[in-house]
Design a protein around this motif. Structure first.
Motif, PDB file in Angstrom:
ATOM      1  N   MET A   1       0.825  -1.192   0.000  1.00  0.00           N
ATOM      2  CA  MET A   1       0.000   0.000   0.000  1.00  0.00           C
ATOM      3  C   MET A   1       0.871   1.259   0.000  1.00  0.00           C
ATOM      4  SD  MET A   1      -3.062   0.887  -0.119  1.00  0.00           S
ATOM      5  CE  MET A   1      -4.156   2.183   0.188  1.00  0.00           C
ATOM      6  N   LYS A   2       1.975   1.218   0.747  1.00  0.00           N
ATOM      7  CA  LYS A   2       2.881   2.362   0.790  1.00  0.00           C
ATOM      8  C   LYS A   2       3.491   2.620  -0.587  1.00  0.00           C
ATOM      9  CE  LYS A   2       4.255   1.933   5.605  1.00  0.00           C
ATOM     10  NZ  LYS A   2       5.375   1.734   6.528  1.00  0.00           N
ATOM     11  N   LEU A   3       3.832   1.544  -1.285  1.00  0.00           N
ATOM     12  CA  LEU A   3       4.419   1.680  -2.617  1.00  0.00           C
ATOM     13  C   LEU A   3       3.425   2.307  -3.592  1.00  0.00           C
ATOM     14  CD1 LEU A   3       6.784   1.167  -4.525  1.00  0.00           C
ATOM     15  CD2 LEU A   3       5.842  -1.103  -4.944  1.00  0.00           C
ATOM     16  N   LEU A   4       2.166   1.925  -3.496  1.00  0.00           N
ATOM     17  CA  LEU A   4       1.133   2.487  -4.362  1.00  0.00           C
ATOM     18  C   LEU A   4       0.969   3.984  -4.101  1.00  0.00           C
ATOM     19  CD1 LEU A   4      -1.118   2.026  -6.458  1.00  0.00           C
ATOM     20  CD2 LEU A   4      -2.642   1.602  -4.532  1.00  0.00           C
ATOM     21  N   LEU A   5       0.921   4.367  -2.842  1.00  0.00           N
ATOM     22  CA  LEU A   5       0.790   5.784  -2.488  1.00  0.00           C
ATOM     23  C   LEU A   5       2.009   6.577  -2.940  1.00  0.00           C
ATOM     24  CD1 LEU A   5      -0.850   5.557   1.039  1.00  0.00           C
ATOM     25  CD2 LEU A   5      -1.928   6.207  -1.125  1.00  0.00           C
ATOM     26  N   LEU A   6       3.191   6.014  -2.786  1.00  0.00           N
ATOM     27  CA  LEU A   6       4.418   6.678  -3.223  1.00  0.00           C
ATOM     28  C   LEU A   6       4.420   6.850  -4.740  1.00  0.00           C
ATOM     29  CD1 LEU A   6       7.218   7.782  -2.486  1.00  0.00           C
ATOM     30  CD2 LEU A   6       8.097   5.476  -2.828  1.00  0.00           C
ATOM     31  N   THR A   7       3.996   5.833  -5.470  1.00  0.00           N
ATOM     32  CA  THR A   7       3.942   5.899  -6.928  1.00  0.00           C
ATOM     33  C   THR A   7       2.958   6.964  -7.390  1.00  0.00           C
ATOM     34  OG1 THR A   7       4.474   3.547  -7.061  1.00  0.00           O
ATOM     35  CG2 THR A   7       3.503   4.555  -9.008  1.00  0.00           C
ATOM     36  N   ILE A   8       1.770   6.974  -6.785  1.00  0.00           N
ATOM     37  CA  ILE A   8       0.762   7.973  -7.143  1.00  0.00           C
ATOM     38  C   ILE A   8       1.263   9.377  -6.809  1.00  0.00           C
ATOM     39  CG2 ILE A   8      -1.553   8.841  -6.583  1.00  0.00           C
ATOM     40  CD1 ILE A   8      -2.409   5.889  -6.310  1.00  0.00           C
ATOM     41  N   GLY A   9       1.924   9.533  -5.689  1.00  0.00           N
ATOM     42  CA  GLY A   9       2.468  10.835  -5.299  1.00  0.00           C
ATOM     43  C   GLY A   9       3.542  11.326  -6.262  1.00  0.00           C
ATOM     44  N   LEU A  10       4.431  10.435  -6.675  1.00  0.00           N
ATOM     45  CA  LEU A  10       5.486  10.837  -7.617  1.00  0.00           C
ATOM     46  C   LEU A  10       4.910  11.170  -8.992  1.00  0.00           C
ATOM     47  CD1 LEU A  10       8.350   8.358  -6.685  1.00  0.00           C
ATOM     48  CD2 LEU A  10       8.244  10.812  -6.239  1.00  0.00           C
ATOM     49  N   LEU A  11       3.919  10.412  -9.432  1.00  0.00           N
ATOM     50  CA  LEU A  11       3.275  10.721 -10.710  1.00  0.00           C
ATOM     51  C   LEU A  11       2.544  12.067 -10.641  1.00  0.00           C
ATOM     52  CD1 LEU A  11       1.879   7.249 -11.811  1.00  0.00           C
ATOM     53  CD2 LEU A  11       3.684   8.576 -12.918  1.00  0.00           C
ATOM     54  N   ALA A  12       1.883  12.336  -9.539  1.00  0.00           N
ATOM     55  CA  ALA A  12       1.200  13.617  -9.367  1.00  0.00           C
ATOM     56  C   ALA A  12       2.202  14.773  -9.360  1.00  0.00           C
ATOM     57  CB  ALA A  12       0.385  13.613  -8.082  1.00  0.00           C
ATOM     58  N   LEU A  13       3.332  14.571  -8.746  1.00  0.00           N
ATOM     59  CA  LEU A  13       4.379  15.585  -8.723  1.00  0.00           C
ATOM     60  C   LEU A  13       4.921  15.848 -10.127  1.00  0.00           C
ATOM     61  CD1 LEU A  13       6.114  17.380  -6.849  1.00  0.00           C
ATOM     62  CD2 LEU A  13       7.744  15.495  -6.746  1.00  0.00           C
ATOM     63  N   ALA A  14       5.104  14.801 -10.918  1.00  0.00           N
ATOM     64  CA  ALA A  14       5.593  14.952 -12.287  1.00  0.00           C
ATOM     65  C   ALA A  14       4.579  15.698 -13.155  1.00  0.00           C
ATOM     66  CB  ALA A  14       5.903  13.582 -12.892  1.00  0.00           C
ATOM     67  N   VAL A  15       3.307  15.341 -13.033  1.00  0.00           N
ATOM     68  CA  VAL A  15       2.263  16.013 -13.808  1.00  0.00           C
ATOM     69  C   VAL A  15       2.174  17.480 -13.397  1.00  0.00           C
ATOM     70  CG1 VAL A  15      -0.233  16.111 -14.208  1.00  0.00           C
ATOM     71  CG2 VAL A  15       0.964  13.929 -14.304  1.00  0.00           C
ATOM     72  N   ALA A  16       2.273  17.753 -12.102  1.00  0.00           N
ATOM     73  CA  ALA A  16       2.231  19.137 -11.633  1.00  0.00           C
ATOM     74  C   ALA A  16       3.426  19.930 -12.162  1.00  0.00           C
ATOM     75  CB  ALA A  16       2.204  19.171 -10.103  1.00  0.00           C
TER      76      ALA A  16
END
Length: 66
Positions: A1-16
């Motif tokens: 679950m932590k890996l999924l949240l980290l992945t989503i967070g990094l993708l959101a940061l890249a899109v931003a």
């Protein structure tokens, strides 16, 4: 679950980051986006498939048409 949240967070940061870069550029255009600018992608010296710009030309032909 932590890996999924980290992945989503990094993708959101890249899109931003990309969104901020587009927002900060004049008219939302990136400079030098023609493939003819890259010697690795255009080894034969062909014109850009999007605007028709030759590698030796400085300005995109689409920009001069508008």
């Amino acid at each position: 679950m932590k890996l999924l949240l980290l992945t989503i967070g990094l993708l959101a940061l890249a899109v931003a980051g990309i969104a901020i870069k587009i927002w900060s550029k004049k008219d939302g255009k990136f400079a030098g986006t023609c493939a003819s600018q890259s010697p690795f992608l255009n080894q034969d010296g062909q014109a850009c498939g999007m605007c028709g710009k030759m590698p030796e030309e400085q300005d995109c032909q689409m920009e001069s048409a508008t």
